[in-house]
Design a protein around this motif. Structure first.
Motif, short mmCIF file in Angstrom:
data_model
loop_
_atom_site.label_atom_id
_atom_site.label_comp_id
_atom_site.label_asym_id
_atom_site.label_seq_id
_atom_site.Cartn_x
_atom_site.Cartn_y
_atom_site.Cartn_z
N LYS A 166 0.69 -1.23 -0.21
CA LYS A 166 -0.03 0.01 0.14
C LYS A 166 0.94 1.30 0.02
O LYS A 166 0.59 2.28 -0.68
CB LYS A 166 -0.85 0.07 1.30
CG LYS A 166 -2.06 -1.09 0.85
CD LYS A 166 -3.36 -0.41 1.94
CE LYS A 166 -4.44 -1.33 1.37
NZ LYS A 166 -4.50 -2.41 2.62
N ASN A 167 1.83 1.27 0.68
CA ASN A 167 2.82 2.43 0.92
C ASN A 167 3.44 2.73 -0.38
O ASN A 167 4.11 1.86 -0.93
CB ASN A 167 3.61 2.17 2.03
CG ASN A 167 4.60 3.39 2.27
OD1 ASN A 167 5.04 4.14 1.33
ND2 ASN A 167 4.81 3.52 3.60
N GLU A 180 -12.44 8.64 8.42
CA GLU A 180 -11.61 9.82 8.30
C GLU A 180 -10.62 9.10 7.47
O GLU A 180 -10.38 7.94 7.63
CB GLU A 180 -10.89 10.40 9.53
CG GLU A 180 -11.83 11.12 10.27
CD GLU A 180 -11.48 11.46 11.51
OE1 GLU A 180 -10.43 10.77 11.99
OE2 GLU A 180 -12.18 12.14 12.68
N TYR A 181 -10.03 9.74 6.27
CA TYR A 181 -8.91 9.42 5.64
C TYR A 181 -7.66 10.34 5.97
O TYR A 181 -7.91 11.38 5.69
CB TYR A 181 -9.00 9.30 4.23
CG TYR A 181 -9.84 8.18 3.65
CD1 TYR A 181 -9.58 6.99 3.48
CD2 TYR A 181 -11.33 8.56 3.13
CE1 TYR A 181 -10.67 5.85 3.10
CE2 TYR A 181 -12.10 7.67 2.62
CZ TYR A 181 -11.73 6.33 2.59
OH TYR A 181 -12.53 5.23 2.06
N ASP A 182 -6.62 9.55 6.38
CA ASP A 182 -5.59 10.34 7.27
C ASP A 182 -6.00 11.67 7.85
O ASP A 182 -6.56 11.37 8.92
CB ASP A 182 -4.90 10.83 5.80
CG ASP A 182 -4.07 9.75 5.17
OD1 ASP A 182 -3.84 8.64 5.65
OD2 ASP A 182 -4.10 9.84 3.85
N GLU A 183 -6.05 12.75 7.21
CA GLU A 183 -6.41 13.99 8.12
C GLU A 183 -7.76 14.35 7.67
O GLU A 183 -8.45 15.01 8.63
CB GLU A 183 -5.45 15.17 7.87
CG GLU A 183 -4.00 14.78 8.32
CD GLU A 183 -3.75 14.70 9.59
OE1 GLU A 183 -3.60 15.92 10.24
OE2 GLU A 183 -3.78 13.61 10.34
N SER A 184 -8.42 14.08 6.73
CA SER A 184 -9.76 14.81 6.34
C SER A 184 -10.57 13.83 6.49
O SER A 184 -10.58 12.55 6.29
CB SER A 184 -9.63 15.01 4.76
OG SER A 184 -9.34 13.75 4.30
N THR A 194 -14.47 4.94 11.10
CA THR A 194 -13.35 5.34 11.90
C THR A 194 -14.25 5.42 13.34
O THR A 194 -13.75 4.71 14.48
CB THR A 194 -13.05 6.90 11.74
OG1 THR A 194 -12.70 6.81 10.17
CG2 THR A 194 -11.75 7.16 12.69
#
Lengths: 269, 365
Positions: free
Chosen positions: A90-91, B14-18, B58
């Motif tokens: 994924k990364n 949530e994806y990462d920050e958003s 989440t």
């Protein structure tokens, strides 16, 4: 416009002359009665009959083919799984690192790969012979397969994999029923690439081959060192024709399959 | 009577920050046709992915048939999806594509054959069983995708903008086919689209979404006639929205005049948005209308003329009329007081429906 065309055609002609002259020269002298490459004295098939009667040489040809077949088969399996592994990382950065590690093996000189394998086998105390050559060939073929399979993996529509999962397929079923059939062309071209690489490899084989085992490339080299024998010319000519037939066969096969696809499409419309 | 099949309990994603989905709660009832309507990036596909199991919430719970499914992987859920790009398997023919799900579940061969044929019959592709996917038209591929999902007898069918790649005529045909299919099978459909016409035509209920939240839920009629705010009104259908203020209950002022209306419960002199649909406006002579406006441009739309006018205050009005207007002429605009819909700014959906209930009842009683 036409002037330009003329020049480009002339250039192309020149390039191909340059590429093929040595080979044709070699083949021409395989028919030389004189026994040397100096003067063409007359036509004979004598060298060909010597090749066909040389049982050691025939055995080496069989060995070389077996080696190429086995190594390309095994490396196709490992390489395909490896490519799928890289695809699923994924990364993005890890993926790039893995891909570059793969490419470094691809571009690093055969001499380095060969000598490092020799070193490894000696340290471990591995008997040099068929198996050591096979292992080395598998090792340098895997990156080739990975490189050939990855593009067809990337061509797979990701939502197709999602759809398979949605329809109740578990990880293995997705791999077997959806991924593999779709990347088969990539695996096949990887296989053929690995096959030819193994077939004409000299440097790596030269390092890791033992007393009892030798491949065609190594044999030709050692015979050539002993002195020019037109038997080698004859053998090379045979190999050249064989590979020519292979290329032609591949060409007609691809044309045929393309036509089959078109026929199928025609039915659907 | 009605059974709940899918429940979202304060689901956040949530994806990462958003944050793509903010604390969304709703219930889907068995056998209804639902539509998630919103522009791209509003979180509607995320809701679909959460139900299908392609992504995990989440915070909050997703329930299917009363059971929490947060940790259940997609291939074990009794939910199937029709993808926007069909996602058919190009290396298989039509029959094998449809049979895929059943084969994965190791269904007996004879049963697969009958079920696949039945499913292909439902989408009118029975004769196509042995055809290759390559070379099929978009509409045919779409129907294969629907059959492939339906053959598994899902409890909920998720449709991710399945008609967006089809041309207009085919899209309209498929709308009829889909809603007919849904009624016949009684399976819950959750349809995602950014096309308001599709949503209005097919749904039992529409969820209008904006920035990861559901703005308004309701039947197509509710949402069209009584949009909660400017956003919903502009998203659903053509509309004339002008700013005005309340005079008193059932009395509103805009475009320089006061009008009777059917809305109340809003403090007087509060600034509000007024919406009138273009088809509710009528062009008459200047002395007969409720206010006058000048015809600016008109377009022939086939069914009607779309006429753009400007009133004395400079507000733009769009009128749908079967009669031609003369460009540059001053005309009167007439309408029924009931076609005025007043929207408070920043009113919540709950407050809106409560107010609507109290005040419309008084009027009707």
């Amino acid at each position: 416009m036409t002037e330009k065309m003329k020049w480009s055609k002339l250039y192309l002609f020149f390039v191909f002359i340059l590429l093929y002259t040595p080979i044709f020269y070699l083949i021409l002298f395989s028919f030389n009665e004189g026994g040397t490459m100096n003067h063409f004295t007359g036509f004979t098939l004598e060298h060909y009959s010597t090749v066909l009667q040389d049982s050691r040489l025939i055995q080496i040809v069989v060995q070389t083919l077996l080696l190429a077949l086995l190594s390309s088969l095994i490396s196709s399996i490992i390489g395909t799984l490896g490519a799928i592994g890289i695809y699923y990382v994924k990364n993005v950065r890890t993926q790039e690192v893995l891909l570059n590690a793969n490419n470094i093996l691809l571009v690093s000189p055969d001499v380095i790969i060969g000598s490092s394998f020799l070193l490894l086998f000696t340290i471990v105390g591995f008997q040099l012979g068929f198996v050591s050559v096979l292992l080395a060939h598998i090792a340098f073929s895997i990156p080739i397969v990975v490189l050939m399979v990855l593009p067809s993996l990337e061509e797979i529509n990701p939502s197709m994999l999602k759809a398979a999962e949605d329809l109740g397929a578990n990880g293995f079923q997705i791999l077997w029923h959806v991924i593999l059939p779709n990347i088969l062309p990539g695996i096949l071209s990887g296989f053929f690439m690995a096959f030819t690489y193994s077939l004409d490899d000299f440097a790596v084989t030269f390092f890791v081959t033992g007393n009892g085992f030798t491949t065609l490339a190594v044999e030709i080299y050692s015979r050539a060192r002993r002195g020019v024998s037109l038997e080698i010319n004859a053998l090379s000519a045979l190999l050249f024709i064989a590979s020519l037939l292979l290329v032609l066969g591949y060409y007609y096969l691809s044309i045929y399959s393309r036509r089959m696809k078109k026929v199928k499409r025609g039915v659907a419309e | 009577m009605t059974e709940t099949i899918v429940t979202f309990e304060k689901v956040r994603k949530e994806y990462d920050e958003s944050t793509v989905l903010k604390e969304v709660s709703f219930q889907l009832e068995k056998g209804k046709f639902y539509t998630l309507l919103g522009p791209s990036g509003c979180g509607k596909t995320t809701i679909l992915n959460l139900i299908a199991g392609f992504t995990e919430a989440t915070v909050g719970n997703v329930l299917i048939d009363g059971k929490k499914v947060n940790e259940i992987p997609a291939h074990k859920r009794k939910v199937n999806t029709v993808f926007q790009d069909y996602a058919l398997f190009p290396h298989m023919n039509v029959f094998d594509n449809v049979a895929f799900g059943l084969r994965m579940k190791k269904t007996p061969k004879a049963e697969i054959k009958t079920k696949v044929e039945e499913a292909l019959g439902m989408v009118r592709l029975k004769e196509f069983a042995n055809r290759s996917i390559v070379g099929m038209s978009g509409g045919q591929k779409q129907r294969v995708a629907i059959a492939r999902a339906l053959v598994n007898e899902p409890e909920v069918l998720l449709l991710d903008e399945p008609l967006s790649a089809l041309d207009l005529k085919l899209r309209t045909d498929m709308q009829y086919e889909l809603s007919e299919l849904q009624k016949r099978l009684g399976i819950t459909f959750l349809f995602v689209t950014h096309d308001q016409e599709e949503a209005l035509a097919m749904s039992d209920e529409i969820f209008v979404m904006q920035d990861g939240a559901i703005v308004q839920k309701g039947t197509p009629n509710d949402i069209y006639d009584e949009p909660l705010n400017r956003y919903v009104a502009e998203f659903i259908g053509e509309s004339n929205i002008v700013e005005g203020h309340m005079v008193s209950d059932y009395r509103v002022a805009f475009a320089g005049y006061e009008f009777d209306c059917i809305d109340g419960g809003i403090p007087s002199s509060e600034t509000i948005d007024v919406i009138i649909r273009p088809e509710d406006l009528e062009i008459t002579s200047a002395d007969k209308g409720k206010f006058v406006a000048k015809v600016d441009t008109q377009l022939f739309r086939g069914v009607h003329y779309e006429i753009i006018l400007y009133d004395q205050e400079g507000n733009e009005w769009m009128v749908h009329s079967t009669k031609k207007a003369k460009e540059g002429s001053t005309v009167g605009i007439d309408f029924d007081g009931a076609s005025i819909h007043v929207m408070r700014k920043n009113e919540s959906e709950a407050d809106f429906y409560k107010r609507l209930d109290t005040y419309t009842e008084i009027l009707e009683g």
